[in-house]
Write an enzyme that holds these catalytic residues in place. Structure first.
Site, PDB file in Angstrom:
ATOM      1  NE  ARG A  75      -4.249  -1.573   2.156  1.00  0.00           N
ATOM      2  CZ  ARG A  75      -5.278  -1.533   1.321  1.00  0.00           C
ATOM      3  NH1 ARG A  75      -5.330  -0.640   0.361  1.00  0.00           N
ATOM      4  NH2 ARG A  75      -6.259  -2.398   1.437  1.00  0.00           N
ATOM      5  N   GLY A 113      -6.365   4.260  -4.336  1.00  0.00           N
ATOM      6  CA  GLY A 113      -5.018   4.684  -3.929  1.00  0.00           C
ATOM      7  C   GLY A 113      -4.031   4.494  -5.071  1.00  0.00           C
ATOM      8  CG  ASP A 136     -13.451  -1.368  -1.092  1.00  0.00           C
ATOM      9  OD1 ASP A 136     -13.729  -2.433  -0.500  1.00  0.00           O
ATOM     10  OD2 ASP A 136     -12.431  -0.703  -0.849  1.00  0.00           O
ATOM     11  NE  ARG A 171     -27.203 -16.186  20.477  1.00  0.00           N
ATOM     12  CZ  ARG A 171     -26.327 -17.182  20.552  1.00  0.00           C
ATOM     13  NH1 ARG A 171     -25.815 -17.707  19.455  1.00  0.00           N
ATOM     14  NH2 ARG A 171     -25.968 -17.665  21.724  1.00  0.00           N
ATOM     15  CD  GLN A 300     -16.231  -9.025   3.381  1.00  0.00           C
ATOM     16  OE1 GLN A 300     -17.184  -8.345   3.053  1.00  0.00           O
ATOM     17  NE2 GLN A 300     -15.430  -8.676   4.366  1.00  0.00           N
ATOM     18  NE  ARG A 301      -8.088  -7.697   0.463  1.00  0.00           N
ATOM     19  CZ  ARG A 301      -7.360  -6.891   1.231  1.00  0.00           C
ATOM     20  NH1 ARG A 301      -7.910  -5.802   1.741  1.00  0.00           N
ATOM     21  NH2 ARG A 301      -6.107  -7.136   1.490  1.00  0.00           N
TER      22      ARG A 301
HETATM   23  O1  F6P Z   1      -9.939  -1.738  -0.420  1.00  0.00           O
HETATM   24  C1  F6P Z   1     -10.155  -3.077  -0.165  1.00  0.00           C
HETATM   25  C2  F6P Z   1     -10.285  -3.315   1.308  1.00  0.00           C
HETATM   26  O2  F6P Z   1     -10.517  -4.696   1.474  1.00  0.00           O
HETATM   27  C3  F6P Z   1     -11.346  -2.499   2.015  1.00  0.00           C
HETATM   28  O3  F6P Z   1     -12.631  -3.015   1.841  1.00  0.00           O
HETATM   29  C4  F6P Z   1     -10.846  -2.539   3.433  1.00  0.00           C
HETATM   30  O4  F6P Z   1     -11.250  -1.412   4.148  1.00  0.00           O
HETATM   31  C5  F6P Z   1      -9.356  -2.538   3.262  1.00  0.00           C
HETATM   32  O5  F6P Z   1      -9.086  -3.002   1.975  1.00  0.00           O
HETATM   33  C6  F6P Z   1      -8.620  -3.391   4.257  1.00  0.00           C
HETATM   34  O6  F6P Z   1      -7.265  -3.184   4.057  1.00  0.00           O
HETATM   35  P1  F6P Z   1      -6.089  -4.069   4.631  1.00  0.00           P
HETATM   36  O7  F6P Z   1      -6.088  -5.377   3.903  1.00  0.00           O
HETATM   37  O8  F6P Z   1      -4.877  -3.270   4.350  1.00  0.00           O
HETATM   38  O9  F6P Z   1      -6.389  -4.263   6.076  1.00  0.00           O
END
Ligand code: F6P
Length: 374
Positions: A75, A113, A136, A171, A300-301
């Protein structure tokens, strides 16, 4: 004509489809145009440190379906990179490395970014093309960025699965979803997974309104509720605080005042990360039901991209190679309507595509009885 030499890198958070995009670009670059392709490691950092490897057909084979990024990522910001314990402007070094490698263009795969970094490098004279990826889905002027569709599927399945356990235990289950400052992922997964309440950053929420919704459900005999919360969602009081802090940045009369105001914006934004636990306490107190929190996080990624993301990533990769061939630089290759469009980086870098509050998805959510917390 001399054979072109092209650099490629992936930066920012990883997303499903990055390898498919590297492959799409690479196959067109090498196979269609006969160029040489250099893959820089770990995003902007590898570019600054001159770490690269030549990508040939064999390296590009077999990566269409794989998750993450084969090149690694970081990053780092090109103008403020941590080097030997201090922040340094690495743009001049990057320009030198680009020239030394005899590059004709640089392809940057990443989100907001990365678009900003790409813009900085373009301003420094590099021929830059940006391919938009992010789970996102918040890049302006793109219908969709690769990674979003896969993340949406994973998040939807999570919302889905939480129903049966919420129902069994009577719940409230809060599921916190990624999305940074935009609500696309939580909204999409909330609708597709049938959440009872969806909270997104674009609509600051009133805790009382969420409590009322859950109580109305209780009164109807539904003794459970699933609440999908975007990580950037905020209660109204805090959203107002942030808006005020942002107005101070805009109206600051000196660079010093601006820096102080920016710091307080950052502090407020950071304090909002992970507010689901606090929300759970308030909902328990307000409804008498037990609440649990699931923070879905990086699952999620991770993993293999779905068909839609492989397709989008391949299309954008190939369109990126065509853009370079046609001499178009300083652009984001955007998914628009039925095809791709080249959008000037000035229009995408540093801009966020928020969910418009009159968006069709929000109307659909409301029309099926989902509460949006307002
Ligand atoms: O931009 C993708 C993302 O997964 C966002 O949804 C989340 O806020 C961020 O990256 C998390 O970043 P890192 O993996 O640096 O914690």
């Amino acid at each position: 004509m001399a054979k072109k030499r092209i650099g490629i890198l992936t930066a920012g958070g990883d997303a499903p489809g990055l390898n498919a995009a590297i492959r799409g670009f690479g196959k067109a670059a090498i196979g269609k145009y006969g160029w040489t392709l250099l893959g820089f490691r770990d995003g902007m950092r590898g570019l600054a440190e001159n770490r690269y490897v030549e990508l040939d057909r064999s390296i590009l084979s077999g990566i269409l379906t794989t998750g993450g990024t084969m090149l690694g990522t970081s990053r780092d910001k090109v103008h403020r990179m941590m080097v030997d314990g201090e922040r340094r402007d690495m743009i001049p070094t990057i320009v030198e490395n680009y020239e030394e490698a005899k590059l004709d263009a640089l392809v940057c795969l990443g989100g907001g970014g990365t678009a900003k970094n790409a813009h900085r490098l373009a301003e420094a004279g590099l021929n830059v093309v940006h391919l938009p990826k992010t789970i996102d889905n918040d890049i302006l002027h793109t219908d969709s960025s690769f990674g979003f569709s896969t993340a949406l599927e994973i998040a939807t399945e999570a919302v889905d699965r939480l129903h049966s356990t919420a129902h069994s235990h009577h719940r409230i289950i809060i599921v916190e979803l990624m999305g940074h400052r935009a609500g696309w992922l939580a909204l999409g997964a909330g609708i597709a997974g049938g959440a009872d309440v969806i909270l997104i950053p674009e609509i600051p929420y009133h805790v009382e309104s969420v409590i009322d919704m859950i109580k109305r459900r209780q009164a109807r005999g539904s003794t459970f509720s699933v609440v999908a919360v975007a990580e950037g969602a905020m209660p109204i009081e805090e959203a107002q605080q942030l808006e005020y802090a942002r107005s101070l940045v805009k109206d600051a009369s000196s660079p010093e005042a601006k820096a102080i105001a920016k710091k307080s914006v950052k502090e407020i934004e950071n304090a909002h990360r992970g507010t689901s636990l606090a929300l759970a306490e308030k909902l328990e107190a307000g409804t008498g039901l037990e609440a649990r929190v699931t923070i879905l996080g990086h699952v999620q990624r991770g993993g293999t991209p779905n068909g839609a993301d492989r397709l989008l990533a391949t299309r954008l990769g190939v369109a990126g190679a065509d853009a370079i061939h046609d001499g178009h630089f300083h652009v984001t290759v955007a998914d628009r309507g039925e095809g791709t469009e080249l959008v000037d980086l000035d229009e995408t870098a540093g801009k966020v595509k928020y969910v418009p509050t009159d968006h069709e998805w929000i109307r659909a959510a409301r029309d099926v009885g989902t509460a949006m917390g307002d």
